[in-house]
Design an enzyme around this catalytic site. Structure first.
Site, PDB file in Angstrom:
ATOM      1  N   LYS A 171       0.875  -1.179   0.000  1.00  0.00           N
ATOM      2  CA  LYS A 171       0.000   0.000   0.000  1.00  0.00           C
ATOM      3  C   LYS A 171       0.905   1.219   0.000  1.00  0.00           C
ATOM      4  CE  LYS A 171      -1.838   3.012   2.043  1.00  0.00           C
ATOM      5  NZ  LYS A 171      -1.730   4.437   1.667  1.00  0.00           N
ATOM      6  N   GLY A 224       6.475   5.341   8.639  1.00  0.00           N
ATOM      7  CA  GLY A 224       5.625   6.530   8.621  1.00  0.00           C
ATOM      8  C   GLY A 224       5.623   7.189   9.984  1.00  0.00           C
ATOM      9  N   SER A 225       4.495   7.792  10.336  1.00  0.00           N
ATOM     10  CA  SER A 225       4.439   8.588  11.566  1.00  0.00           C
ATOM     11  C   SER A 225       4.263   7.700  12.798  1.00  0.00           C
ATOM     12  CB  SER A 225       3.263   9.565  11.469  1.00  0.00           C
ATOM     13  OG  SER A 225       2.061   8.831  11.300  1.00  0.00           O
ATOM     14  N   GLY A 229       1.913   4.405  13.342  1.00  0.00           N
ATOM     15  CA  GLY A 229       2.620   3.209  13.806  1.00  0.00           C
ATOM     16  C   GLY A 229       1.914   2.581  15.004  1.00  0.00           C
ATOM     17  N   GLU A 246       9.210   1.606  11.382  1.00  0.00           N
ATOM     18  CA  GLU A 246      10.249   2.642  11.248  1.00  0.00           C
ATOM     19  C   GLU A 246       9.519   3.967  11.296  1.00  0.00           C
ATOM     20  OE1 GLU A 246      11.958   5.454  10.243  1.00  0.00           O
ATOM     21  OE2 GLU A 246      12.427   4.743   8.206  1.00  0.00           O
ATOM     22  N   CYS A 280      13.339  10.473   7.241  1.00  0.00           N
ATOM     23  CA  CYS A 280      13.203   9.969   8.613  1.00  0.00           C
ATOM     24  C   CYS A 280      14.500  10.155   9.383  1.00  0.00           C
ATOM     25  CB  CYS A 280      12.771   8.513   8.603  1.00  0.00           C
ATOM     26  SG  CYS A 280      13.566   7.537   7.335  1.00  0.00           S
ATOM     27  N   GLU A 379       9.232  15.612  15.159  1.00  0.00           N
ATOM     28  CA  GLU A 379       9.688  15.540  13.777  1.00  0.00           C
ATOM     29  C   GLU A 379       8.954  16.621  12.970  1.00  0.00           C
ATOM     30  OE1 GLU A 379       8.775  11.784  11.864  1.00  0.00           O
ATOM     31  OE2 GLU A 379      10.859  11.635  11.235  1.00  0.00           O
TER      32      GLU A 379
END
Ligand code: NAD
Length: 477
Positions: A171, A224-225, A229, A246, A280, A379
């Site tokens: 996806k 992703g975020s 996650g 991650e 990241c 972030e």
């Protein structure tokens, strides 16, 4: 109109709905994607299961290696085409898009060579027994990919999963699908069995969520975020599905007074400007020993003022951000910094001829950012560098470890003993001494501690995560 790619065929989603594809360089729509739902995920999982049972999953390891070699070769032959797709879709400057295509080739090359080197062990045990382990694939793996490095993250995640003998349902992020659909088509063209790589596009809360919930998915890789996650982990926990996460970082570059500043300067800048800071492992915090804080900031400030953002095709220092909401998000961080009295040392420029509808953010260097401030904790995912001074080694370690994240750290010092001490004391998945990122080598295991996630991608280590270990004990007397 782009279509999903399921069982080696381009297919429309069951819903017939679509999502516009925007060019971040001008904000204009130039294509459409399928807005898929749970029924499309189900079709993809069925196709992947069929390939796991009778196609890819039955190939000898050496044959998987040959197929991945063919895929790396065809990706190399189509590198310009893929880079152009990524440039348009994600707003990546030409050099970055080409580097990402080259990295994809390297991932497939690396994992092609690894397929037939993955093996179990024999274990000493009681007299009369022989005990050994097999490294078996999970079966069908799900891959939820973000928009910042679609080709690279596909390469490291899908490449490793395939090498270990899994089949994949992917996806991509709704903002960055084009290159990945094309790569799946190329795999089919070079002979990958139907159902080995399936791509289903759509929104995260719809099709991403459906993928995470599907009980035919045996392992999930997510990048992703942290927020999403957590959702993935919660959903996967319901059926005890293993997950690799991650989730980004707030990575420090730690500069001691004895560092080679000529080497520090371009590396520190690149680590926050590359991909417009949407990385990241971006070096988004700059920790500088007090005695060189002012001179280093002065040099950095001059360099930041000269940086230019503009359309991807102009190949300037940085391109646009991925979308309007990301631009707004970065703007909010900067507004908060101004409100809280944080000083801006310097700001780059946006090219005068950049289209008005593009999502441009000039790079910004901030100083004396308090360690507890959100600019030093969260972030930003934009070209914003937060600088702060430290007194000594202990203080540097304290600041470096003072966030919820722990993905990457850079340490700059000529003192050999300090290099080792710092590498041990900084809590992160990777530490770079007198460099940052080491050129991004596909061989180097990558992943985080704390809220940066867990599990490792890249390198041989990633293969272990894409397998499950079976112990076989034979009693023969
Ligand atoms: P996100 O976490 O929402 O998206 C990442 C992927 O997850 C996309 O494919 C998305 O469609 C999917 N997704 C979203 N919601 C989901 C759900 N409920 N279930 C399953 N899948 C879902 O990230 P974003 O909103 O695109 O970006 C927001 C912030 O996340 C950024 O500003 C950045 O800080 C961070 N981020 C980090 C990385 C990284 O490389 N670690 C990548 C992208 C974004």
């Amino acid at each position: 109109m782009q279509r999903n790619f399921i069982a080696n065929a381009s297919v429309a989603s069951a819903s017939g709905r679509s999502i516009p594809v925007l060019d971040p360089s001008d904000g204009q729509s130039f294509d459409d994607l399928q807005r898929s739902d749970a029924s499309d995920i189900d079709a993809a999982v069925q196709a992947a299961r069929a390939s796991a049972n009778t196609g890819w999953g039955t190939l000898a390891a050496a044959e998987r290696g040959r197929m991945l070699t063919r895929l790396s070769q065809t990706v190399a032959a189509h590198a310009d085409e893929l880079a152009l797709l990524e440039q348009r879709d994600c707003g990546k400057p030409v050099k970055q898009a080409r580097a990402d295509a080259a990295a994809l080739v390297r991932y497939f090359e690396f994992y092609a060579g690894a397929c037939d080197k993955l093996h179990g062990e024999t274990l000493p045990y009681l007299d009369g027994y022989s005990v050994f382990t097999w490294r078996e694939p999970h079966g069908v793996t799900g891959h939820i990919i973000p928009w910042n490095y679609p080709m690279q993250i596909f390469g490291r995640s899908v490449g490793g999963a395939l090498a270990a003998g899994n089949t994949c349902v992917v996806k991509p992020a709704e903002d960055a699908c084009l290159s990945l659909i094309r790569v799946a088509q190329l795999a089919a063209e070079v002979g990958f069995p139907a159902g080995t790589i399936n791509i289903v596009t759509g929104y995260g809360h719809e099709v991403g969520d459906a993928l995470a919930r599907h009980d035919g998915i045996d392992h999930i890789s997510f990048t992703g975020s942290p927020k999403v996650g957590t959702l993935i982990q919660q959903v996967a926990a319901e059926r005890h599905c293993p997950v690799t996460l991650e989730l980004g970082g707030k990575s420090p570059q730690i500069v001691f007074a004895d560092a080679d500043l000529d080497a520090v300067l371009p590396t520190v800048i690149n680590a926050i400007v590359q991909n417009a800071g949407q990385t990241c492992s971006a070096g988004s915090r700059l920790l500088v020993e007090q005695s060189i804080y002012e001179p280093l900031l002065e040099r950095l400030g001059k360099a930041f003022s000269a940086l230019r953002a503009g359309p991807a095709a102009l190949d300037l220092d940085l391109g646009p951000l991925i979308r309007q909401s990301q631009l707004v998000r970065v703007g909010e961080f900067l507004a908060q910094a101004a409100k809280d009295g944080i000083t801006t040392v310097a700001q780059g420029q946006i090219a005068a001829d950049a289209p008005a509808g593009g999502f441009y953010q000039a790079p910004v260097l901030l100083r004396d950012v308090p360690v507890a401030h959100r600019l030093a904790q969260e972030e930003v995912f934009g070209p914003v560098l937060a600088a702060m001074a430290f007194r000594d080694e202990d203080h540097a370690v304290e600041l470096a470890n003072a966030t919820q994240f722990g993905l990457v750290a850079g340490v700059w010092t000529r003192d050999g003993a300090r290099q080792f001490r710092m590498a041990r004391r900084v809590r992160s998945g990777q530490v770079f001494i007198n460099n940052y990122g080491a050129g991004g080598g596909v061989e180097l295991p990558f992943g985080g501690v704390k809220s940066s996630g867990y599990g490792r991608e890249k390198g041989f280590e990633a293969l272990l995560g894409f397998t499950t270990l079976k112990t076989v004990a034979v009693r023969h007397g």
